[in-house]
Enzyme design. Structure first.
Site, PDB file in Angstrom:
ATOM      1  CG  ASP A  75     -94.515  63.537 -13.122  1.00 15.69           C
ATOM      2  OD1 ASP A  75     -93.713  63.732 -12.194  1.00 15.69           O
ATOM      3  OD2 ASP A  75     -95.188  64.456 -13.639  1.00 15.69           O
ATOM      4  CG  HIS A  79     -97.094  61.535  -9.417  1.00 12.28           C
ATOM      5  ND1 HIS A  79     -96.915  61.874  -8.094  1.00 12.28           N
ATOM      6  CD2 HIS A  79     -97.206  62.715 -10.093  1.00 12.28           C
ATOM      7  CE1 HIS A  79     -96.917  63.195  -7.981  1.00 12.28           C
ATOM      8  NE2 HIS A  79     -97.109  63.724  -9.165  1.00 12.28           N
TER       9      HIS A  79
HETATM   10  C1  23J Z   1     -98.042  66.731  -6.611  1.00  6.39           C
HETATM   11  C2  23J Z   1     -99.283  67.331  -6.651  1.00  6.39           C
HETATM   12  C3  23J Z   1     -99.637  68.089  -7.733  1.00  6.39           C
HETATM   13  C4  23J Z   1     -98.745  68.230  -8.784  1.00  6.39           C
HETATM   14  C5  23J Z   1     -97.502  67.613  -8.759  1.00  6.39           C
HETATM   15  C6  23J Z   1     -97.153  66.883  -7.664  1.00  6.39           C
HETATM   16  C7  23J Z   1     -96.551  67.746  -9.901  1.00  6.39           C
HETATM   17  O1  23J Z   1     -96.652  68.588 -10.746  1.00  6.39           O
HETATM   18  C8  23J Z   1     -95.476  66.752 -10.096  1.00  6.39           C
HETATM   19  O2  23J Z   1     -94.293  67.056  -9.924  1.00  6.39           O
HETATM   20  O3  23J Z   1     -95.794  65.641 -10.493  1.00  6.39           O
HETATM   21  S1  23J Z   1     -99.224  69.194 -10.156  1.00  6.39           S
HETATM   22 MN    MN Z   2     -93.701  65.195 -10.867  1.00  2.91          MN
END
Ligand code: 23J
Ligand code: MN
Length: 257
Positions: A75, A79
């Site tokens: 990540d 992100h």
């Molecule tokens: C998108 C939205 C929420 C989450 C996540 C992705 C992940 O855990 C991720 O893979 O970064 S919690």
């Molecule tokens: Mn992730």
């Protein structure tokens, strides 16, 4: 003697071992399930281009399709909305992708309670036993969740109230991001946040605070049980995708045999 000669010798002699912390990536790799109304990620797909046949007589190659956040993955700060002005995959300082690994074992606690939350007290307890955390280090949390990684239902462990998997509590996430010397957090679960972290304030505190501080996440790790509590070196290798928010990664550790 050149600085790395000793390391090469140790790798050849076997006194330093390479532990592969990466889960295999395939169409059966478990993927995160976000609740309505959020969009979900596609998993991994592979399509053959040729395999020593009339499409390419001397070679085998595939096309792959995969969400950025699938399987053992990295990540990047960008992100999360809190890290929107921070690094994408291509702008990360590669020095931060290698660092001392601190491995905290909470597998007994996570087996007893899948909603187990890591706290600052747990980390202070670890420091009292093993000494202060290293600058530029990676905190790797062992929960035993890697044993579930080939079974999507067991891995996500969701019921009518949502997913139930271990992770840091809000204050621990804030402390890791803002006060600890770590550059990243690595976990065995589908994400760095606990399953119930959607209900926390702020929601998904690990993503919120870590990425807001320009720090990294690493998920779906394997073989943490093979690492010592201190003394291993982590190598995290995500793709260098321009503007990428994350990527399937090869995660390796060098560890004294
Ligand atoms: C998108 C939205 C929420 C989450 C996540 C992705 C992940 O855990 C991720 O893979 O970064 S919690
Ligand atoms: Mn992730």
């Amino acid at each position: 003697m050149a600085a790395l000669d000793g390391l090469f010798e140790s790798l050849v002699s076997g006194s330093v071992r390479v532990v592969d912390l990466t889960q295999p990536l395939s169409e059966s790799t478990p993927i995160i399930q976000l609740p309505e109304p959020f969009v979900n990620t596609p998993g991994f797909k592979m399509e053959e281009l040729s395999r020593y046949d009339n499409r390419g007589p001397g070679w085998y190659w595939n096309k792959i399709e995969v969400g950025e956040h699938v399987g053992t993955h990295f990540d990047a700060p960008i992100h999360w909305v809190t890290g929107r002005d921070s690094d994408d995959l291509a702008s990360i300082d590669a020095t931060k992708l290698i660092g001392p690994a601190i491995v905290i074992d909470k597998s007994a606690e996570a087996e007893a309670d899948p909603d187990f939350l890591l706290t600052v007290d747990h980390l202070k307890e670890f420091e009292n036993e093993h000494g202060p955390f290293p600058q530029g280090g990676w905190l790797l949390v062992r929960t035993g969740w890697d044993a579930r990684a080939s079974d999507q239902a067991a891995f996500l462990n969701a019921n009518e109230t949502g997913p139930h998997t271990p992770g840091p509590d809000v204050e621990c996430a804030r402390w890791l991001a803002e006060e600890s010397p770590f550059v990243g957090l690595g976990v065995e679960t589908v994400g760095t946040d606990a399953g119930i972290a959607h209900s926390f304030d702020p929601a998904f505190p690990c993503h919120h605070f870590m990425h807001g501080a320009g720090k990294f996440g690493l998920t779906q790790l394997a073989n943490l049980a093979q690492l010592p509590a201190t003394g291993a070196l982590l190598v995290a290798a995500p793709l260098k995708v321009v503007d990428g928010s994350g990527s399937p990664a090869r995660a390796l550790a060098l560890t004294p045999a």
